[in-house]
Each structure stands twice: as structure tokens, then as C-alpha cells.
Scaffold this motif. Structure first.
Motif, PDB file in Angstrom:
ATOM      1  N   LEU A 127       0.832  -1.206   0.000  1.00 63.39           N
ATOM      2  CA  LEU A 127       0.000   0.000   0.000  1.00 63.39           C
ATOM      3  C   LEU A 127       0.867   1.256   0.000  1.00 63.39           C
ATOM      4  O   LEU A 127       0.584   2.212  -0.717  1.00 63.39           O
ATOM      5  N   MET A 128       1.935   1.267   0.785  1.00 66.48           N
ATOM      6  CA  MET A 128       2.803   2.434   0.824  1.00 66.48           C
ATOM      7  C   MET A 128       3.429   2.700  -0.544  1.00 66.48           C
ATOM      8  O   MET A 128       3.466   3.843  -1.020  1.00 66.48           O
ATOM      9  N   LEU A 129       3.893   1.649  -1.203  1.00 69.17           N
ATOM     10  CA  LEU A 129       4.511   1.816  -2.525  1.00 69.17           C
ATOM     11  C   LEU A 129       3.494   2.321  -3.538  1.00 69.17           C
ATOM     12  O   LEU A 129       3.803   3.145  -4.406  1.00 69.17           O
ATOM     13  N   LEU A 130       2.257   1.823  -3.434  1.00 73.19           N
ATOM     14  CA  LEU A 130       1.205   2.277  -4.334  1.00 73.19           C
ATOM     15  C   LEU A 130       0.910   3.765  -4.137  1.00 73.19           C
ATOM     16  O   LEU A 130       0.864   4.531  -5.108  1.00 73.19           O
ATOM     17  N   ILE A 131       0.739   4.174  -2.886  1.00 71.01           N
ATOM     18  CA  ILE A 131       0.431   5.580  -2.602  1.00 71.01           C
ATOM     19  C   ILE A 131       1.592   6.481  -3.008  1.00 71.01           C
ATOM     20  O   ILE A 131       1.400   7.582  -3.535  1.00 71.01           O
ATOM     21  N   GLN A 132       2.814   6.001  -2.791  1.00 72.45           N
ATOM     22  CA  GLN A 132       3.984   6.787  -3.165  1.00 72.45           C
ATOM     23  C   GLN A 132       4.024   7.010  -4.678  1.00 72.45           C
ATOM     24  O   GLN A 132       4.272   8.120  -5.162  1.00 72.45           O
ATOM     25  N   GLU A 133       3.751   5.938  -5.431  1.00 69.80           N
ATOM     26  CA  GLU A 133       3.751   6.056  -6.891  1.00 69.80           C
ATOM     27  C   GLU A 133       2.608   6.944  -7.366  1.00 69.80           C
ATOM     28  O   GLU A 133       2.783   7.781  -8.270  1.00 69.80           O
ATOM     29  N   LEU A 134       1.439   6.801  -6.751  1.00 68.78           N
ATOM     30  CA  LEU A 134       0.304   7.640  -7.132  1.00 68.78           C
ATOM     31  C   LEU A 134       0.591   9.114  -6.850  1.00 68.78           C
ATOM     32  O   LEU A 134       0.245   9.988  -7.641  1.00 68.78           O
ATOM     33  N   ARG A 135       1.239   9.382  -5.715  1.00 70.99           N
ATOM     34  CA  ARG A 135       1.558  10.780  -5.398  1.00 70.99           C
ATOM     35  C   ARG A 135       2.568  11.344  -6.406  1.00 70.99           C
ATOM     36  O   ARG A 135       2.448  12.497  -6.827  1.00 70.99           O
ATOM     37  N   ASP A 136       3.560  10.547  -6.794  1.00 68.42           N
ATOM     38  CA  ASP A 136       4.526  10.984  -7.811  1.00 68.42           C
ATOM     39  C   ASP A 136       3.825  11.290  -9.125  1.00 68.42           C
ATOM     40  O   ASP A 136       4.123  12.289  -9.795  1.00 68.42           O
ATOM     41  N   GLN A 137       2.890  10.417  -9.488  1.00 66.30           N
ATOM     42  CA  GLN A 137       2.140  10.639 -10.732  1.00 66.30           C
ATOM     43  C   GLN A 137       1.246  11.867 -10.615  1.00 66.30           C
ATOM     44  O   GLN A 137       1.056  12.618 -11.583  1.00 66.30           O
ATOM     45  N   TYR A 138       0.706  12.082  -9.417  1.00 66.43           N
ATOM     46  CA  TYR A 138      -0.152  13.254  -9.207  1.00 66.43           C
ATOM     47  C   TYR A 138       0.660  14.539  -9.364  1.00 66.43           C
ATOM     48  O   TYR A 138       0.172  15.534  -9.912  1.00 66.43           O
ATOM     49  N   MET A 139       1.915  14.508  -8.902  1.00 71.70           N
ATOM     50  CA  MET A 139       2.792  15.662  -9.062  1.00 71.70           C
ATOM     51  C   MET A 139       3.036  15.936 -10.552  1.00 71.70           C
ATOM     52  O   MET A 139       3.008  17.096 -10.992  1.00 71.70           O
ATOM     53  N   SER A 140       3.246  14.890 -11.335  1.00 72.39           N
ATOM     54  CA  SER A 140       3.432  15.055 -12.780  1.00 72.39           C
ATOM     55  C   SER A 140       2.157  15.580 -13.440  1.00 72.39           C
ATOM     56  O   SER A 140       2.208  16.415 -14.349  1.00 72.39           O
TER      57      SER A 140
END
Length: 394
Positions: A127-140
Motif C-alpha cells: 500500500l505504501m509503494l502504491l500511494i507513493q507512486e500515485l503521489r509521484d504521478q499526481y505531481m506530474s
């Protein structure tokens, strides 16, 4: 599944993660303990028809651009091995489409969908890795939105700071609010944690400049200055308050790339001074110890407070000393607490904060401590009379 949020019906019950199925609780606990940025759970509720007491859905609050984003994470208590659904906020209706297009462009190698397809419920990091990746994508996603804004000034501002690391940006718009672009700019390339001996901070302390530009749809010869605000991590207030910082003036025609160096130079000097003042406060507490004896309690890291035992005849009392980060410019606050008198609730009687005593920031530290001791010699008698007033005993 990744989708846009629609307000779900929720149980008003708020319970701890341990009330979730063990596999889901492990994901939650790992996320809350190891996510590198501020993250918390705002709401928890059950979506199970057969197990209404089992919590399997929650709203995640994630820090972003000096604000927060809120996403609903939907597990299934009846299928705890399955990957969760993620429902995005109503203001991010195009984020899901962005993820689909980004996944196609990158061959699905970094798509959050890959995390969901390869979900391993027994690995608590998922879950942490998923949220981290989603947040990175949200920044993009937000960078792309800002880059598409038809505002020459904003395009120029972005071009001048594009190489600066750690900048986050957010485009806000709506029917009832003006279009604005907000930047979060990290300042000072210095490790403040390592400058404080015995530092207890878990996360690296940082200072940011929040810059908010209104979106101008037409040419403006002299654009107004953006709204500026300094923001810091909470723990930094133990040694340095950004509320005391006066921001440099934003001159006409200035851009962010011109403004930041002056601000950072001033901030660096103020942070270095704030760190040096820790030792000044420590020497002040040591000077008080020569007057009152060894403190019962003292803040050994930031030296912001200390408590001493004192006596006036047979009357014994505690002296609490609260020391500002602005010491010695700002004098300490004193509070007296009786060790012999209690109010009707059984709590020790305390004085109000005392600041009306002789003080000069230009005095040598031993003189400061000596003057406080002299002041309390007389004030102790007043405090004793206050403690013995009949109305305090009933």
C-alpha cells in the motif's frame, strides 16, 4: 481500480486499524509508520454487508504542495487478499485519464495499475509503494496542468526555476473561485537536524516558500506580486519560528529566480543564529542552577524550559522557567507552583506567568540569573499569601 470519488455512505464509528482484517491492518500500519511524508487516516468505515463491524475502507490524507489531497482507499473485508480500489477527489476528475495515458506512454512499467495487478497482500509494503507512486504521478499531473495554463508570466516563472529540485505545484480552479497556481519551493540546502546535538526529530526539518500566482488571461504591463508565505515543518518551531521572519520585498518586475537567493541568504543566517542560541539558553539554565541548585527537570536538547525547587523559610515551591527562542531579546516567563497547597480539585496552586521583573538582554548571563533570584525572594512571600487565601482552599 482507480476512479473519481463520489461521496460514499459511511459509518460514524471511528476505530483503530486493529479492527480491520489482519492483512489490511498490516498495510495500514506500515504506511502510517514508513511513508516519508505526512499521511494520516481521516475516516474509517465498513463496506461489508455481512461483517458491518469490520473496517475495510478509509480516507487517506496525504500532504502535497503545503496542503493535502484526500483519496478513499477501498479494501474488501470479505476478500482481504484482493488489491484495494483507489477513489480520487472530486477536484481531480482528469487524474484517472492522465494515469491511463501515462501508463500507455511508459509501457505500463511505472503505472499504478501494475502495482494493483501484481498485488501481494502478504507484503505489508504494497500500500505504501502504491500511494507513493500515485503521489509521484499526481505531481506530474499537476505540472502538466500548470504548463498548459495560457499565462505568459507563469510560463516564464516556471522556465526560471525548472532546474530547482523538490518544487511542487498545484492548479486550482472552480466555478466559485479564481484560477490560481500554487508553488511549494523548498529552501536552504542544509541539514538542520545534524546541527542540533541530540536531535530527536524523526524527519528532516525543512522550510518552504509558498508562492501563489493568479492566472492572468490577458496581458498585464505590471503584474502584481504573488502571495508569499513561509511554511516549515512543525518540529522546527522548537528552535526557530518562521513567524518571526520578515520576507524581503517583492519588487516590480521581479521573478522567483531573482527573489529566492536573497531570501535564502537571510534565512540561512537566521537559522544559524537560532541554532547558536541553544547554547546561550543552556548557559542560562546552568547559571540558574548556581542560584537555585540542580534543576528537577530541564530540556536537554533545545533548552527551552527548566524547573527548580526553591524555598522561602518553610514554604517550598517550584519555579518553572519557560525560555523563548528569542532569548535573550525576549525575557523568560516564570511560573511558581506550591508543593504544599492545592485547590478544590486537588491540583497544585500555581501563579500566573511572571514577566514584570528586572531584565535587560544586554546583561551578562550570570547577572540575569542573579536578578531573577533576587526578584523571587520577594515574590515568594506574595505567592505564599496567595496560596493561603481562604477562597483557594474551598
Amino acid at each position: 481500480m482507480l476512479s473519481q470519488r463520489h461521496t460514499p455512505s459511511r459509518s460514524a464509528t471511528t476505530m483503530s486499524p486493529e479492527t480491520a482484517p489482519p492483512l489490511i491492518a498490516a498495510q495500514l500500519n506500515y504506511l502510517l509508520s514508513h511513508f516519508p511524508l505526512l499521511v494520516k487516516i481521516e475516516n474509517k468505515w465498513s463496506g461489508s454487508k455481512y461483517y458491518p463491524g469490520i473496517l475495510d475502507r478509509f480516507t487517506l490524507v496525504i500532504s502535497y504542495c503545503l496542503d493535502v489531497i484526500k483519496w478513499d482507499i477501498i479494501f474488501d473485508a470479505e476478500s482481504p487478499m484482493a488489491a484495494p480500489d483507489v477513489i480520487f477527489g472530486p477536484d481531480d476528475e482528469n487524474f484517472q485519464q492522465f494515469l491511463v495515458l501515462r501508463g500507455e506512454e511508459e509501457g505500463d512499467t511505472k503505472s499504478p495499475k501494475k502495482f494493483l495487478n501484481d498485488w501481494n497482500s502478504r507484503d505489508p509494503t504494497q500500500l505504501m509503494l502504491l500511494i507513493q507512486e500515485l503521489r509521484d504521478q499526481y505531481m506530474s499531473f499537476q505540472k502538466k496542468r500548470v504548463a498548459e495554463v495560457d499565462d505568459d508570466r507563469l510560463k516564464f516563472e516556471i522556465s526560471t526555476i525548472v532546474a530547482r529540485e523538490g518544487i511542487e505545484m498545484h492548479m486550482s480552479s472552480g466555478v466559485d473561485k479564481p484560477e490560481e497556481v500554487k508553488f511549494s519551493v523548498p529552501l536552504l540546502d542544509m541539514n538542520i537536524n545534524k546541527m542540533v546535538p541530540g536531535c530527536p526529530w524523526k524527519h528532516k526539518q525543512k522550510i518552504y516558500l509558498q508562492v501563489i500566482y493568479p492566472v492572468e488571461k490577458k496581458y498585464v504591463s505590471t503584474p502584481s506580486a504573488p502571495r508569499l508565505k513561509l511554511v516549515s515543518t512543525t518540529e522546527l518551531k522548537s528552535i526557530f519560528s518562521i513567524d518571526d521572519v520578515k520576507l524581503p520585498t517583492w519588487l516590480n518586475g521581479m521573478c522567483m529566480a531573482e527573489y529566492l537567493p536573497h531570501l535564502e541568504e537571510s534565512l540561512e543566517n537566521q537559522v544559524l543564529e537560532a541554532v547558536s542560541l541553544i547554547d546561550v539558553r543552556r548557559r542560562f539554565i546552568e547559571a540558574l542552577a548556581l542560584q537555585f541548585g540542580r534543576p528537577l527537570e530541564a530540556d536537554p536538547v533545545f533548552c527551552r524550559k527548566a524547573t527548580f525547587l526553591a524555598a522561602s523559610g518553610v514554604f517550598t515551591f517550584l519555579v518553572h522557567v519557560l525560555i523563548s527562542t528569542q532569548f535573550p531579546k525576549q525575557q523568560p516567563e516564570l511560573m511558581l507552583q506550591s508543593s504544599q497547597h492545592f485547590n478544590s480539585q486537588g491540583a497544585p496552586i500555581k501563579s500566573l506567568f511572571l514577566t514584570e521583573y528586572p531584565w535587560s538582554p544586554r546583561w551578562e548571563i550570570p547577572l540575569m540569573a542573579e536578578r531573577i533570584c533576587d526578584y523571587l525572594t520577594d515574590e515568594a512571600l506574595n505567592f505564599k499569601r496567595y496560596c493561603n487565601e481562604p477562597q483557594l482552599q474551598h
